[in-house]
Enzyme design. Sequence first.
Site, mmCIF file in Angstrom:
data_model
loop_
_atom_site.group_PDB
_atom_site.id
_atom_site.type_symbol
_atom_site.label_atom_id
_atom_site.label_comp_id
_atom_site.label_asym_id
_atom_site.label_seq_id
_atom_site.Cartn_x
_atom_site.Cartn_y
_atom_site.Cartn_z
ATOM 1 C CD GLU A 98 22.521 15.875 38.436
ATOM 2 O OE1 GLU A 98 22.916 16.593 37.528
ATOM 3 O OE2 GLU A 98 23.299 15.341 39.244
ATOM 4 N NE ARG A 135 33.723 18.075 49.840
ATOM 5 C CZ ARG A 135 34.714 17.834 48.991
ATOM 6 N NH1 ARG A 135 35.036 18.735 48.104
ATOM 7 N NH2 ARG A 135 35.380 16.707 49.027
ATOM 8 C CB CYS A 188 33.422 13.534 53.941
ATOM 9 S SG CYS A 188 32.722 11.912 54.174
ATOM 10 C CG HIS A 233 15.253 -0.773 16.390
ATOM 11 N ND1 HIS A 233 15.054 -1.631 15.330
ATOM 12 C CD2 HIS A 233 15.623 0.411 15.843
ATOM 13 C CE1 HIS A 233 15.320 -1.008 14.196
ATOM 14 N NE2 HIS A 233 15.667 0.238 14.478
ATOM 15 C CD1 TRP A 242 26.883 12.238 50.459
ATOM 16 C CD2 TRP A 242 28.219 10.523 49.934
ATOM 17 N NE1 TRP A 242 26.353 11.603 49.361
ATOM 18 C CE2 TRP A 242 27.145 10.553 49.022
ATOM 19 C CE3 TRP A 242 29.189 9.527 49.796
ATOM 20 C CZ2 TRP A 242 27.007 9.633 47.990
ATOM 21 C CZ3 TRP A 242 29.056 8.610 48.768
ATOM 22 C CH2 TRP A 242 27.972 8.670 47.881
ATOM 23 C CD GLU A 257 24.360 17.356 31.328
ATOM 24 O OE1 GLU A 257 24.764 16.195 31.462
ATOM 25 O OE2 GLU A 257 24.368 18.189 32.251
ATOM 26 C CE LYS A 303 29.598 20.842 41.464
ATOM 27 N NZ LYS A 303 28.731 20.804 40.267
ATOM 28 C CG ASN A 320 36.793 13.592 51.693
ATOM 29 O OD1 ASN A 320 35.997 12.728 51.360
ATOM 30 N ND2 ASN A 320 37.271 14.481 50.846
ATOM 31 N N GLY A 321 37.188 10.311 52.480
ATOM 32 C CA GLY A 321 37.828 9.267 51.677
ATOM 33 C C GLY A 321 37.494 7.896 52.222
ATOM 34 C CE LYS A 351 22.513 18.311 35.031
ATOM 35 N NZ LYS A 351 23.926 18.298 34.923
#
Length: 607
Positions: free
Chosen positions: A487, A27, A2, A503, A75, A480, A602, A99-100, A484
């Site tokens: 996402e 965000r 949020c 294996h 969010w 990485e 974010k 937010n939280g 990338k």
Amino acid sequence: MCGIVGYVGHRDCSDVLVSALTRLEYRGYDSAGIAVFEDDKIKVAKTQGRLADLSAKMREEGKPHGHVGIGHTRWATHGKPSDINSHPHTGGNVTVVHNGIIENYIELKEMLKRKNVEFCSDTDTEVVAQLLNLYYKGDPLETISKVEDMVTGSFALGIIFADHPDTVYALRRESPLIIGVGKDETFIASDVPAILQYTKKYYLINHNEIAKLSFDGVEFYDRYMNPITKELQEADWDMDAAEKGGFPHFMIKEINEQPESIKRTILPRIYNGMPDLSECGITAEALRNFKNIHIVACGTAMHAGMVGKYVIEKLAKVPVNVDIASEFKYREPLIGEGDLVIIISQSGETADSKSAMLLAKKLGAKTLAIVNAKGSSIAREADMLIYTHAGPEIAVASTKAYMVQLSVMYLFAFELALAKGKITESECAKYITDLQEVPEKVAETLSHVVDECQHAGSTLITADSLLYIGRGLDYALSMEGSLKLKEISYIHSESYAAGELKHGTISLITEGMPVIAVATQNALLEKMISNVKEVKSRGAYVILVCDEECVVGADIADDIIKIPKISEILMPMLAVVPLQLIAYYTALAKGNDVDKPRNLAKSVTVE
Ligand code: M6R
């Protein structure tokens, strides 16, 4: 996560709130809303969807007109995205944005229900609004202070009281919050970009502190309502840094900013041709005494730590554990005095990383934070701090922040290896010279590989799944690359140590399945080429990333992306560029929202 904003000033409040929220879109959010005092009455506009939907709704139903208000992008955590669950939430006299997470909201909700309070949403936030309303007897500060004692969890709140139409209150515990100060106007915001179009000046607000914003300015109080004074901060970047600057997306802009970000991060830490991290309180003696190193982080930041592990162990011969922050806390880690715990975080607000750091401190380890966001929680609470200077990173998919995290990992490894006597001064000087070449080589890579990466992107759009493979540093890097791609393109991918394929995982290879092989390490090249042949002979469509001097037959892979050559240990800083671009162009070709991928935020400020 949020975003919250608030405003008291001479401008049209609704416009300011929506515009500030636009700067927090990165965000991640699923609904938006504002509450503004219009003719001394609180008028709320909110909706599920994007800010554009909120603006459309206000065009249809009327925009609140006034100069004082609060706003929010949500969010969803408690309750699905819907108009009702969107913020602001009102309980009688009190309207809030949050937010939280309020951890004890169920217990508080039950208590309120027993007092006949009725709820209309599924959110934890409405509980705070109702709680504030229940205890409100005309003194907002006293009420906020009382309620603050009753709620557990992490939060940043913007609060308005119906009978105080000229004031916005803010309260912070754990979740990020800043207070902006312009000429005759004040702001609250989850992050600096929200206010940059109006002012560069802001205050940091600490845990459990309350801010009161009015037309007279801003006042701060501790949790016991004692007034406190604060030092004004000034953002060292401006609106341009937080705008797309002619690029179609923040992500591609940020990829292109990497050479400058590296320079800003390394040059102030090089003195007389040697690494110098003394600004963060690291001395050669302290470095000599660390027995073990733990790197704790999430996502991309953790992947930077993986590269760091290879480099530190190779050069400084110190054992390094890399931990996923969300696992670290719950596995009773064996750390204590004499250990160094490095926390890497772009935002400096990632809840998992922050709690891992606090645990490390409790266990007696020294903590070193490598953080991009100035004044963030992790930056403020670590024993030692190195800022990366990527500038604001807006795209959810981290690129330039990873690059500068790598830069610091290298500087740290060089300094540690020197302090431990594992490399000589002249070897160290050579590493530093090579590191200084990286910005130019990254720029060169950027100008050479775009076409191939675009082509790779157009090839990958039809894939259901693919593999990234590498050995050593290339394996660390391929993690990485895979993240990338996942996402932002929503294509499933995994990164595998190339030697591990036989294996089990090689059974996944079928005709046409894409495999991206990274092969930049000479000593491992022969083995990597064998692995590439193994997958190719089973039908894989291989995209090989290697350096320009690598000698391989043209038929070894379907596509070969060659990048400039630099000292081998530094190759991840160049090889990551095509991996970032492949992810970008694949997402673009699929028509995805590159900067704001679905379900992601974010800054992940909840555990
Ligand atoms: O702000 P942080 O660096 O602590 O964030 C950690 C991860 O959430 C972050 O790197 C995430 O994995 C990125 N979206 C990856 O691009």
